[in-house]
Scaffold this active site. Structure first.
Site, PDB file in Angstrom:
ATOM      1  N   ASP A 114       0.786  -1.228   0.000  1.00  0.00           N
ATOM      2  CA  ASP A 114       0.000   0.000   0.000  1.00  0.00           C
ATOM      3  C   ASP A 114       0.822   1.283   0.000  1.00  0.00           C
ATOM      4  O   ASP A 114       0.271   2.377  -0.157  1.00  0.00           O
ATOM      5  CB  ASP A 114      -0.977   0.004   1.187  1.00  0.00           C
ATOM      6  CG  ASP A 114      -0.291  -0.272   2.534  1.00  0.00           C
ATOM      7  OD1 ASP A 114       0.878   0.157   2.717  1.00  0.00           O
ATOM      8  OD2 ASP A 114      -0.914  -0.907   3.397  1.00  0.00           O
ATOM      9  N   HIS A 129       6.868  -7.228  -1.337  1.00  0.00           N
ATOM     10  CA  HIS A 129       5.907  -7.749  -2.311  1.00  0.00           C
ATOM     11  C   HIS A 129       5.492  -6.713  -3.341  1.00  0.00           C
ATOM     12  O   HIS A 129       4.478  -6.877  -4.018  1.00  0.00           O
ATOM     13  CB  HIS A 129       4.674  -8.298  -1.580  1.00  0.00           C
ATOM     14  CG  HIS A 129       4.999  -9.453  -0.679  1.00  0.00           C
ATOM     15  ND1 HIS A 129       4.210  -9.825   0.375  1.00  0.00           N
ATOM     16  CD2 HIS A 129       6.051 -10.319  -0.694  1.00  0.00           C
ATOM     17  CE1 HIS A 129       4.762 -10.874   0.993  1.00  0.00           C
ATOM     18  NE2 HIS A 129       5.873 -11.183   0.355  1.00  0.00           N
ATOM     19  N   CYS A 137       4.736  -4.422 -17.215  1.00  0.00           N
ATOM     20  CA  CYS A 137       4.499  -5.253 -18.400  1.00  0.00           C
ATOM     21  C   CYS A 137       5.335  -6.519 -18.286  1.00  0.00           C
ATOM     22  O   CYS A 137       6.549  -6.461 -18.102  1.00  0.00           O
ATOM     23  CB  CYS A 137       4.864  -4.500 -19.680  1.00  0.00           C
ATOM     24  SG  CYS A 137       4.786  -5.578 -21.132  1.00  0.00           S
TER      25      CYS A 137
END
Ligand SMILES: [Zn+2]
Length: 279
Positions: A114, A129, A137
């Site tokens: 976040d 993470h 992409c």
């Protein structure tokens, strides 16, 4: 083990014990998880026993291999993102940033995506993470801001703008029963590759450089402080195991059990924002 259980509604004693632990260890390796962001309005994944509160999150294999699952992911994310994007850091994020300014944090490693530690002014952060505010992409590795991709999703799926839903972790939202096959997901404008949030999905590895930076910081730290994580995910648990093997004391501030309970020298079961805010 010398675990201490605390009443979540009476954090004063908990704050005292945690303050003593922090005072005793000048350089802390801090690991945070979803529990630190719940007070910012972002729900977490797991109940107090460490089990799933809801359907487990999508895996990389499903995201890449199943177009309908991908549409479903981005549709839910389109709706959830509107709320997620306005979350603000809480007292716990600010308390850890203040601890860093006092030179007491070797490194903060977060399992959250976040960006709230950075928003609170924390400087040395490893987002284990990844970050939900970026899109990557899978073809050419180009990264673009999530806000830009959000505008493109909204432009191509105007019908979905009226949809509202319960908030879920990671900017997700509950939208069962909707026609996901009609949801349009744009590919990379440069190479036509699949676009994916720049976060580590289940089934995907944490990038090596993040793991190595965290491991080195842990080696240089005096102790480990876990905040708001059940450590059920191995990428976080392995730092607790490494700390224990190096005989570094570990304190955990978490509502409910953690996978590392037997490795802890101090366990405080209380609300993160209430306890850290009181330090
Ligand atoms: Zn591309």
């Amino acid at each position: 083990m010398d675990a201490v259980l605390e009443d979540p509604v009476a954090p004063a004693g908990a704050a005292t014990r945690l303050a003593a632990f922090i005072d005793a260890h000048p350089r802390l390796f801090v690991l945070t998880g979803a529990g630190i962001s719940t007070a910012s309005g972002i729900p977490d994944y797991r109940n107090r026993d460490g089990g799933w509160k809801r359907t487990p999150p999508i895996t990389l294999q499903v995201f890449v291999g199943d177009a309908l699952a991908r549409s479903r992911y981005w549709a839910r994310s389109l709706v959830g993102c509107r709320r997620f994007g306005v979350a603000r850091p809480n007292a716990a994020h600010h308390a850890l940033a203040a601890l860093e300014r006092r030179g007491r944090v070797a490194l903060l490693v977060t399992q959250n995506v976040d960006g709230l530690h950075e928003a609170a002014g924390h400087e040395a952060v490893v987002d284990l993470h990844g970050r939900l505010d970026r899109v990557r992409c899978l073809g050419c590795e180009r990264r673009l801001p999530r806000a830009q991709f959000q505008r493109e999703l909204e432009r191509r799926n105007p019908d979905w703008l009226a949809v509202d839903a319960l908030d879920a972790p990671d900017g997700d939202a509950d939208l069962e029963g909707l026609a996901f096959e009609r949801f349009v997901v744009p590919d990379c404008a440069d190479c036509g590759g699949l676009l994916k949030p720049d976060v580590v999905f289940f089934g995907e590895n944490v990038p090596r450089e993040r793991f190595e930076r965290a491991t080195q910081a842990l080696e240089e730290a005096d102790a480990m402080l876990v905040v708001g994580s059940s450590l059920m995910v191995y990428s976080g648990y392995r730092f607790a195991r490494a700390a224990a093997q190096a005989r570094k004391p570990i304190a955990a501030l978490n509502l409910g059990r953690t996978r590392a309970d037997e490795l802890l020298s101090l366990k405080v079961e209380a609300d993160c924002a209430a306890v850290l805010g009181a330090l």
